[in-house]
Design a protein around this motif. Structure first.
Motif, short mmCIF file in Angstrom:
data_model
loop_
_atom_site.label_atom_id
_atom_site.label_comp_id
_atom_site.label_asym_id
_atom_site.label_seq_id
_atom_site.Cartn_x
_atom_site.Cartn_y
_atom_site.Cartn_z
N UNK A 318 0.82 -1.22 0.00
CA UNK A 318 0.00 0.00 0.00
C UNK A 318 0.85 1.27 0.00
N UNK A 319 1.95 1.24 0.75
CA UNK A 319 2.77 2.45 0.86
C UNK A 319 3.84 2.53 -0.23
N UNK A 320 3.82 1.56 -1.14
CA UNK A 320 4.81 1.55 -2.22
C UNK A 320 4.21 2.00 -3.55
N UNK A 321 3.05 2.62 -3.50
CA UNK A 321 2.38 3.05 -4.72
C UNK A 321 3.03 4.32 -5.28
N UNK A 322 3.63 4.21 -6.42
CA UNK A 322 4.28 5.35 -7.05
C UNK A 322 3.24 6.37 -7.52
N UNK A 323 3.48 7.64 -7.20
CA UNK A 323 2.57 8.70 -7.62
C UNK A 323 1.41 8.92 -6.68
N UNK A 324 1.36 8.20 -5.55
CA UNK A 324 0.23 8.33 -4.64
C UNK A 324 0.11 9.75 -4.10
N UNK A 325 1.22 10.35 -3.70
CA UNK A 325 1.19 11.69 -3.12
C UNK A 325 0.65 12.71 -4.12
N UNK A 326 1.06 12.60 -5.37
CA UNK A 326 0.61 13.53 -6.40
C UNK A 326 -0.90 13.38 -6.64
N UNK A 327 -1.37 12.13 -6.68
CA UNK A 327 -2.80 11.89 -6.90
C UNK A 327 -3.63 12.43 -5.75
N UNK A 328 -3.16 12.19 -4.51
CA UNK A 328 -3.90 12.67 -3.35
C UNK A 328 -3.88 14.20 -3.30
N UNK A 329 -2.75 14.79 -3.63
CA UNK A 329 -2.64 16.26 -3.63
C UNK A 329 -3.61 16.86 -4.63
N UNK A 330 -3.70 16.25 -5.82
CA UNK A 330 -4.62 16.74 -6.85
C UNK A 330 -6.06 16.64 -6.38
N UNK A 331 -6.39 15.53 -5.72
CA UNK A 331 -7.76 15.34 -5.22
C UNK A 331 -8.08 16.33 -4.10
#
Length: 423
Positions: A318-331
């Motif tokens: 779960x914590x190894x998802x690349x791009x997660x921070x960018x997706x959450x920031x956009x949302x």
């Protein structure tokens, strides 16, 4: 004669009638002219007022632009002092901060603060530009925290696990994903890692596995530095177990280290605990947790047992998802508040660009004034007093000359008038 008088009377009346008509026409023209002048005066007044307001607005814009550019320039000076970047590298970092101010909810100065923290952690200019800054911006946006704080959390984690700056974005994704799937915040998760990251790394535990397990602990309500301290204590206890703990581990058939003497990892240990202790009662398991991990790290055993190997593996994934921070920031920023914050950043970028041109002349002026003040301060006190008194005398003389000038002219004019009158 009567006919002549009649003709004269008619002509006089006609002339009088024409005269009255001319007078009325002239009066009407005069009224139109006055109305036109009054209207023109109003338009002139409006134009003057508008120009004055525009001038004031332009002046205020100029002041704001110079102030904004000055603040940003000071921030970038901080970046240069920390990174020791070359002129070419500073140009790239400056542009990256300005672009961040235009494209994100954060200002260019806030982006510069993030660059400073990343530079303090030893990230190279290349690492900052290729994921470090964007990771800090995304992580900050997911939590609504300062960019500098987000960069500090990332930097601390990189240092704890001896990771290169190129992994900055991976750390941002792990912190954002861990916080997004459990209680607490990325800040809490970062604090937990700061307590145990160094120990975990020495055990061969990856950043992702440590972050995933601490997220699992957060799901159970154990967050922040308290959770990190518990994991650190548990690992130290496992590394040097008491005789009682080692005897229990042997009885249960749990192996902490592999044939090479390396720690088997949290996923492997969780699987062993879940398998080997499944036949124990709850009371027996609780007693075993206290014996193996110590009373202060009792909770670590409960979470490992509950998750098992599959659970820990899932949290690590779960914590190894690349791009997660960018997706959450956009949302998180896809709303009016986010639009307003982006607009604010764009305005600041505009002001920064406008103010950059005015800084050179202003700096030269300020530096010249500073040189003059320092030179004056270095003079002997008597010379300083003489210069002050001399300047005051010159000022008083100029004022007297200005005030006496009109009187002298009036006197001359009066004398000339008197002479003419006498002649």
């Amino acid at each position: 004669m009567p006919a002549l008088n009649k003709n004269i009377t008619v002509r006089l009346r006609a002339d009088a009638s024409n005269f009255n008509a001319s007078i009325k026409a002239a009066g009407a023209n005069a009224q139109q002219l006055a109305a036109g002048m009054e209207q023109s005066g109003r338009k002139t007044s409006l134009l003057t007022t508008g120009l004055a307001a525009a001038g004031m607005a332009a002046g205020a814009l100029g002041v704001a632009a110079i102030k904004t550019a000055s603040d940003f320039d000071a921030s970038m000076s901080g970046v240069q002092s920390v990174t020791r970047a070359s002129a070419a590298e500073m140009d790239l970092l400056r542009q990256a901060a300005i672009d961040a101010g235009a494209d994100t909810i954060y200002s260019a100065s806030e982006a510069a603060a993030g660059i400073t923290e990343l530079g303090k952690a030893g990230l190279s200019t290349s690492d900052i530009l290729n994921g470090g800054l964007s990771g800090a911006l995304d992580l900050a946006a997911t939590e609504g925290m300062d960019v500098g704080e987000a960069a500090e959390l990332m930097s601390s984690t990189l240092s704890q696990f001896n990771l290169s700056g190129s992994r900055a974005a991976d750390v941002a994704d792990a912190l954002a994903a861990g916080a997004g799937n459990a209680q607490g915040s990325a800040r809490d998760l970062g604090m937990a890692l700061s307590q145990t990251g160094g120990i975990a790394n020495s055990f061969g535990i990856s950043m992702e596995e440590a972050t995933g397990f601490l997220s699992a602990m957060a799901r159970e309500g154990y967050i922040g530095s308290d959770a990190g301290t518990s994991l650190k204590t548990a690992l130290i206890q496992l590394n040097n177990p008491t005789d009682k703990a080692q005897k229990l581990l042997d009885q249960l058939g749990i192996t902490v280290n592999d044939a090479s003497g390396h720690f088997v990892g949290l996923e492997n240990l969780a699987g062993q605990l879940q398998t080997k202790m499944s036949g124990l009662s709850e009371a027996e398991r609780n007693a075993a947790y206290a014996t193996i991990f110590g009373n202060d790290a009792f909770r670590v055993g409960t979470v490992l047992y509950k998750q098992g190997a599959d659970g820990i593996a899932e949290w690590t994934k779960n914590v190894s998802q690349s791009g997660y921070a960018a997706e959450m920031a956009a949302a998180r920023t896809d709303n009016l508040q986010g639009d307003l914050e982006k607009l604010s950043g764009s305005v600041e970028t505009l002001l920064t660009n406008l103010g950059e041109g005015g800084q050179g002349p202003l700096r030269s002026l300020v530096q010249t004034l500073d040189t003059l003040v320092e030179a004056f301060s270095g003079l002997p006190e008597p010379v300083q007093q003489w210069l002050v008194l001399g300047s005051s005398a010159i000022g008083i003389g100029a004022a007297l000359h200005k005030s006496m000038g009109p009187l002298s002219d009036s006197t001359s004019a009066a004398a000339r008038s008197f002479s003419l009158f006498a002649d």
